[in-house]
Design a protein around this motif. Structure first.
Motif: not given
Length: 635
Positions: A113-133
């Protein structure tokens, strides 16, 4: 515990104290602080204060009921679904944080998961659903991903192949960079980028010929995804490898290695290899671990931007301290000797206990964490001045730290905070913290149960060996709705942690609050053999597993009874894996406890020796001797 087929990492949780008495771990929340981030400290202080005041609020309004009968909203469902697990943090080329979290709501799938670009925004999932790290390397994994600029390389759980993914190109699919062996038989972990040769240097574990005794080596993987080649072997010949780390120019590589029957905390070696023009290692130097005068276990090598090699070892005072390698003479020098642990036992790959945050002619500064007497500290070491400066933050337990843009990302917790990642921002001189903000929390909903929390108290108790003490975190019963009669003492549940070469820590854990909120006292024991208290304490268990740990658990329970904190007729014990073995042994060979629960516990040492995985296949050689049962007993 580490010896079971399934490893569960457990953390101790907080307990509440009567009236306004803070435990030592709680007091850190009201310690001195920089005015620039006092609002944040005030918030955490208020959390601790509310716990304290809840113990005194309107005693007459409380319901009087026997200990153990209290009702609590912290149910088994709440405990099992409350927390996400953190499996690593890193920073990308834009200075934004990425973290790896496992999600109970997705059957434990691990997602970057990636930190949002601006405070208050939602974090972004980087890993596609068919993968697991996640990597299965060395059974317990860790170090499943690495980032350089906008390029991510990660291990995919299903097939254990390495994949490359762009962080800047949205919807860019991960592409494999290692061969397909027809199944998850080859695993990778703890990798780093080699910019000189455009490759990825990583530990590889190959189980194709023997799943119980796989071959481990350090290999170089090409980063091209079109023409996938067999990885190039750089280092091989020993049983285990960890921490392959490239210097800034790609001319040298440092790594840790060890062999049977040692575990990495028993005895290991730090090596440096010199890399030729074609990418091979043509010369090797052993930096630490080769001198018979020093029994040591070096770990966590790291190159500074100037090409200086730092690492952690326990060669002089028996504690894991920071050292620097002098290449011209092949000597090592301590940076700041202290009877404290600057590292943890190497159960998983990818640990990161310190960062070089400044390296120039004026200053060499290292941000680090260390543990002393059951509490973690964040500090800055000035290498040239040989000085250490403490930094006040609300965490009393720190795991990993990662350097950002004039800040640190710190993974930590406390008696009132679940495992979290905080952004700790420095002033320009890196002498003071000007901001502390929680970026991620493993259990953001846990604070709704705050009025039921119990804060941990670090206790030191005498063992059966005269002059030797051991340690534990004690959690008294806590529930703002109930109280017991003054004549009654609470039942006690004692927990023996897994490992056994591990450490329990005093942080918020709802699985402990489950018991304390129902009127049980709870104690989490760091028996002789635990980490966090130096090599001498760690080695108390050698040849005596099932004896020292059992004795110390019994001694702790008796100490609490004698202190008036528990009912001697209602003592119970529990533990998982290695802790399950301690539980069974205590119930079978001692009369201290009335009942117990062994969770996936070890019961047959000979079978364990025959069937366990390679990493622990010789663990028992030192814990109980050459034949299982010579010191300890099968159950």
């Amino acid at each position: 515990m580490a010896l079971a087929a399934i490893a569960i990492v457990a953390r101790c949780s907080p307990l509440s104290f009567p009236k306004s008495n803070f435990s030592p771990l709680a007091r850190v929340l009201v310690a001195r602080s920089s005015s620039s981030f006092k609002p944040h400290l005030r918030r955490y202080k208020a959390m601790a204060s509310s716990l304290s005041s809840s113990g005194t609020a309107a005693k007459t309004e409380r319901v009087t009921a026997p200990y153990g009968s209290w009702k609590s909203p912290i149910t088994a469902d709440v405990v099992s679904g409350a927390s996400k697990r953190l499996d690593g943090i890193s920073v990308d080329g834009d200075g934004r944080l990425l973290w790896l979290e496992s999600r109970p709501s997705e059957s434990g799938r691990s997602v970057l998961v990636k930190e949002p670009e601006k405070p208050g925004e939602e974090p972004v999932d980087i890993t596609p659903k068919e993968f697991a790290v996640r990597t299965l390397c060395q059974e317990y994994g860790g170090g499943a991903f690495s980032i350089s600029g906008d390029t991510l390389v990660f291990s995919n759980y299903k097939d254990q192949r390495l994949y490359k993914q762009s962080l800047h190109l949205k919807d860019s699919p991960p592409l494999p960079i290692t061969p397909d062996y027809g199944g998850p038989s080859v695993c990778y972990a703890d990798g780093v980028f080699d910019g000189r040769f455009g490759r990825y240097v990583t530990v590889r574990e190959d189980r194709r010929e023997d799943s119980l005794n796989p071959t481990t080596m350090v290999v170089a993987v090409g980063l091209g995804e079109k023409d996938i080649q067999e990885p190039k072997v750089l280092i091989s010949g020993n049983d285990f490898y960890a921490f392959p780390r490239m210097d800034p120019k790609g001319e040298k590589i440092a790594w840790i290695e060890w062999g049977h029957p040692n575990m990495p905390w028993d005895k290991a070696e730090l090596w440096v290899g010199y890399i030729s023009e074609v990418g091979d290692i043509f010369k090797r130097v052993c930096v630490a671990g080769h001198d018979p005068k020093h029994v040591e276990s070096p770990t966590e090598p790291k190159w500074s931007p100037k090409g200086e090699l730092f690492f952690i070892t326990d060669r002089q005072n028996g504690f894991w301290n920071l050292y620097k390698w002098i290449e011209s003479t092949n000597e090592v020098l301590p940076l700041y000797p202290l009877n404290a642990e600057f590292a943890r036992s190497l159960w998983v790959f990818g640990m990161n206990s310190y960062e070089v945050i400044q390296s120039d002619k004026q200053k060499i500064l290292i941000a680090c964490s260390y543990r002393q007497r059951g509490r973690s500290h964040l500090a800055i070491i000035d290498v040239l001045q040989s000085s250490l400066s403490l930094l006040d933050i609300p965490f009393t337990d720190i795991q990993d730290i990662t350097s950002g843009n004039n800040c640190l990302y710190v993974e930590g917790a406390s008696g009132v905070l679940p495992t979290s990642v905080a952004k700790v921002t420095f002033n320009d001189e890196k002498s003071e913290i000007i901001d502390f903000r929680i970026i991620w929390s493993s259990s953001p909903d846990s604070l709704k149960y705050q009025s039921y929390f119990s804060l941990p108290e670090l206790i030191e108790f005498p063992t059966e060996v005269p002059g030797q003490n051991a340690y534990a975190y004690f959690y008294p019963p806590s529930n703002h709705v109930y109280q017991a009669s003054q004549e009654e003492k609470p039942p006690l549940l004692l927990k023996s942690h897994g490992g056994p070469t591990s450490e329990t820590r005093g942080v918020l854990n709802l699985s402990i609050q489950y018991w304390t909120s129902r009127g049980w006292a709870f104690v989490d024991v760091n028996y002789g053999g635990s980490t966090g208290y130096g090599r001498e304490f760690r080695e108390r268990l050698l040849g005596r597993w099932g004896i020292v740990d059992v004795d110390d658990c019994c001694s702790c329970a008796k100490f609490l009874v004698e202190s008036g904190k528990a009912d001697g007729n209602r003592l119970c014990i529990t533990g998982g894996s290695a802790g399950g073995y301690t539980t069974l042994a205590a119930l079978a060979f001692r009369e201290t406890f009335k009942a117990g629960a062994s969770l996936y516990g070890v019961a047959d040492l000979n079978m364990l020796r025959a069937e366990t995985h390679k990493f622990e296949s010789h663990y028992l050689d030192k814990l109980v001797g050459g034949t299982a049962g010579s010191g300890s007993q099968n159950l």
